[in-house]
Scaffold this motif. Structure first.
Motif, PDB file in Angstrom:
ATOM      1  N   GLU A  25      11.718  -3.152 -12.128  1.00 48.81           N
ATOM      2  CA  GLU A  25      10.735  -2.486 -11.264  1.00 48.81           C
ATOM      3  C   GLU A  25      10.947  -2.848  -9.798  1.00 48.81           C
ATOM      4  OE1 GLU A  25       7.596  -2.865  -8.618  1.00 48.81           O
ATOM      5  OE2 GLU A  25       7.877  -4.561  -9.978  1.00 48.81           O
ATOM      6  N   GLY A  26      11.296  -4.073  -9.500  1.00 51.78           N
ATOM      7  CA  GLY A  26      11.496  -4.503  -8.115  1.00 51.78           C
ATOM      8  C   GLY A  26      12.663  -3.842  -7.407  1.00 51.78           C
ATOM      9  N   CYS A  27      13.534  -3.186  -8.158  1.00 51.72           N
ATOM     10  CA  CYS A  27      14.698  -2.516  -7.562  1.00 51.72           C
ATOM     11  C   CYS A  27      14.374  -1.139  -7.005  1.00 51.72           C
ATOM     12  CB  CYS A  27      15.810  -2.369  -8.601  1.00 51.72           C
ATOM     13  SG  CYS A  27      16.448  -3.924  -9.223  1.00 51.72           S
ATOM     14  N   ASN A  28      13.173  -0.659  -7.229  1.00 47.32           N
ATOM     15  CA  ASN A  28      12.865   0.712  -6.811  1.00 47.32           C
ATOM     16  C   ASN A  28      12.462   0.827  -5.342  1.00 47.32           C
ATOM     17  OD1 ASN A  28      10.128  -0.014  -6.664  1.00 47.32           O
ATOM     18  ND2 ASN A  28       9.641   0.884  -8.647  1.00 47.32           N
ATOM     19  N   ALA A  29      12.341  -0.289  -4.638  1.00 50.82           N
ATOM     20  CA  ALA A  29      12.061  -0.362  -3.199  1.00 50.82           C
ATOM     21  C   ALA A  29      10.644   0.066  -2.823  1.00 50.82           C
ATOM     22  CB  ALA A  29      13.080   0.429  -2.385  1.00 50.82           C
ATOM     23  N   VAL A  30       9.755   0.218  -3.779  1.00 47.08           N
ATOM     24  CA  VAL A  30       8.388   0.609  -3.448  1.00 47.08           C
ATOM     25  C   VAL A  30       7.706  -0.475  -2.613  1.00 47.08           C
ATOM     26  CG1 VAL A  30       6.094   1.140  -4.375  1.00 47.08           C
ATOM     27  CG2 VAL A  30       8.119   2.187  -5.382  1.00 47.08           C
ATOM     28  N   LEU A  79      -3.094  -0.063  -5.169  1.00 44.67           N
ATOM     29  CA  LEU A  79      -2.813   1.240  -5.791  1.00 44.67           C
ATOM     30  C   LEU A  79      -1.521   1.190  -6.605  1.00 44.67           C
ATOM     31  CD1 LEU A  79      -3.787   3.682  -2.891  1.00 44.67           C
ATOM     32  CD2 LEU A  79      -5.009   3.323  -5.059  1.00 44.67           C
ATOM     33  N   TYR A  80      -0.510   0.532  -6.061  1.00 47.78           N
ATOM     34  CA  TYR A  80       0.766   0.412  -6.779  1.00 47.78           C
ATOM     35  C   TYR A  80       0.592  -0.424  -8.048  1.00 47.78           C
ATOM     36  CZ  TYR A  80       5.714  -0.397  -7.657  1.00 47.78           C
ATOM     37  OH  TYR A  80       6.958  -0.464  -8.243  1.00 47.78           O
ATOM     38  N   LYS A  81      -0.200  -1.482  -7.982  1.00 45.11           N
ATOM     39  CA  LYS A  81      -0.453  -2.302  -9.171  1.00 45.11           C
ATOM     40  C   LYS A  81      -1.197  -1.505 -10.245  1.00 45.11           C
ATOM     41  CE  LYS A  81       1.593  -5.954  -7.837  1.00 45.11           C
ATOM     42  NZ  LYS A  81       2.936  -6.196  -8.352  1.00 45.11           N
ATOM     43  N   PHE A  82      -2.152  -0.667  -9.821  1.00 47.58           N
ATOM     44  CA  PHE A  82      -2.830   0.211 -10.795  1.00 47.58           C
ATOM     45  C   PHE A  82      -1.813   1.143 -11.449  1.00 47.58           C
ATOM     46  CE2 PHE A  82      -7.069  -0.447  -8.628  1.00 47.58           C
ATOM     47  CZ  PHE A  82      -7.669  -1.022  -9.736  1.00 47.58           C
ATOM     48  N   TYR A  83      -0.918   1.680 -10.650  1.00 48.75           N
ATOM     49  CA  TYR A  83       0.138   2.551 -11.177  1.00 48.75           C
ATOM     50  C   TYR A  83       0.979   1.790 -12.205  1.00 48.75           C
ATOM     51  CZ  TYR A  83       4.733   4.781 -11.273  1.00 48.75           C
ATOM     52  OH  TYR A  83       5.913   5.327 -11.678  1.00 48.75           O
ATOM     53  N   TYR A 113      -1.706  -2.705   3.771  1.00 44.88           N
ATOM     54  CA  TYR A 113      -0.849  -3.389   2.798  1.00 44.88           C
ATOM     55  C   TYR A 113      -1.621  -3.696   1.507  1.00 44.88           C
ATOM     56  CZ  TYR A 113       2.550  -6.598   0.849  1.00 44.88           C
ATOM     57  OH  TYR A 113       3.449  -7.205   0.013  1.00 44.88           O
ATOM     58  N   ILE A 114      -2.817  -4.207   1.640  1.00 46.16           N
ATOM     59  CA  ILE A 114      -3.619  -4.560   0.461  1.00 46.16           C
ATOM     60  C   ILE A 114      -3.986  -3.313  -0.341  1.00 46.16           C
ATOM     61  CG2 ILE A 114      -5.883  -5.449  -0.248  1.00 46.16           C
ATOM     62  CD1 ILE A 114      -5.545  -7.518   2.090  1.00 46.16           C
ATOM     63  N   ILE A 115      -4.422  -2.262   0.336  1.00 46.70           N
ATOM     64  CA  ILE A 115      -4.815  -1.026  -0.369  1.00 46.70           C
ATOM     65  C   ILE A 115      -3.615  -0.422  -1.103  1.00 46.70           C
ATOM     66  CG2 ILE A 115      -5.530   1.375  -0.037  1.00 46.70           C
ATOM     67  CD1 ILE A 115      -7.425   0.298   2.183  1.00 46.70           C
ATOM     68  N   LEU A 116      -2.476  -0.305  -0.417  1.00 42.78           N
ATOM     69  CA  LEU A 116      -1.287   0.284  -1.053  1.00 42.78           C
ATOM     70  C   LEU A 116      -0.773  -0.584  -2.199  1.00 42.78           C
ATOM     71  CD1 LEU A 116       0.656   1.685   2.041  1.00 42.78           C
ATOM     72  CD2 LEU A 116      -0.678   2.956   0.342  1.00 42.78           C
ATOM     73  N   THR A 117      -0.832  -1.896  -2.031  1.00 46.02           N
ATOM     74  CA  THR A 117      -0.386  -2.800  -3.096  1.00 46.02           C
ATOM     75  C   THR A 117      -1.291  -2.697  -4.312  1.00 46.02           C
ATOM     76  OG1 THR A 117       0.586  -4.311  -1.477  1.00 46.02           O
ATOM     77  CG2 THR A 117       0.125  -5.210  -3.657  1.00 46.02           C
TER      78      THR A 117
END
Length: 178
Positions: free
Chosen positions: A88-93, A28-32, A22-26
């Motif tokens: 952004e929160g609507c994209n379900a990522v 990475l998503y924040k970097f994106y 969860y931390i790694i993916l979050t």
């Protein structure tokens, strides 16, 4: 202490894998997301908006999904009436990240885990597009129920679906299914 570590080893492994994933993916998503300017909307959210527009047009709705001129969101206009915005929160990522983290923590064989994660992400994306399109139509037809539709029913749909995917995964494919 060692006795407790041995006793709770499966739980500790689950929690560790879940939070690490969860931390790694979050991150990475924040970097994106940070690669975009402050008033720009990310490409995933824009793609969701295009799919919603295409879906509603397929069902013969007069819809326009357009970028806000001053804000980081898409505006959804149905029959010349502004009904909703896609942020952004609507994209379900974030929901997908939660899903992947849980499945990884209850992983099974690598191939089955990877395929289930891929299936889950794609199906969550499709459900999310359907959910937002339906939300727009319901807001148009029942504007007085805005809070109920947006804040209660539609989160239940997406999180309920993810919960069902998790239950299916645990019972059928995870290493704990035995």
């Amino acid at each position: 202490m060692k006795k407790y570590l041995v006793q709770f080893k499966p739980f500790l492994i689950f929690v560790s894998i879940f939070f690490l994933t969860y931390i790694i993916l979050t991150i990475l998503y924040k970097f994106y997301l940070n690669s975009y300017q402050v008033n720009d909307l990310d490409d995933i959210s824009i793609f969701v908006g295009k799919n919603i527009e295409a879906l509603l047009r397929f069902f013969d709705y007069n819809v326009i999904v357009q970028k806000s001129s001053q804000n980081p969101w898409l505006e959804i206009i149905l029959n010349n009436l502004f009904l909703a915005r896609i942020i952004e929160g609507c994209n379900a990522v974030s929901v997908m990240i939660l899903f992947v983290s849980f499945v990884a923590a209850f992983s099974g064989k690598f191939k089955k885990t990877a395929l289930f994660i891929l299936f889950g992400i794609v199906s969550i994306y499709i459900l999310n597009v359907l959910r937002i399109a339906l939300l727009v139509v319901l807001l148009y037809k029942f504007p007085e129920n805005n809070k109920l539709i947006h804040d209660i029913i539609f989160p239940l749909i997406i999180y309920g679906y993810v919960f069902l995917l998790w239950i299916f995964w645990i019972n059928r494919f995870s290493k704990y299914a035995k």
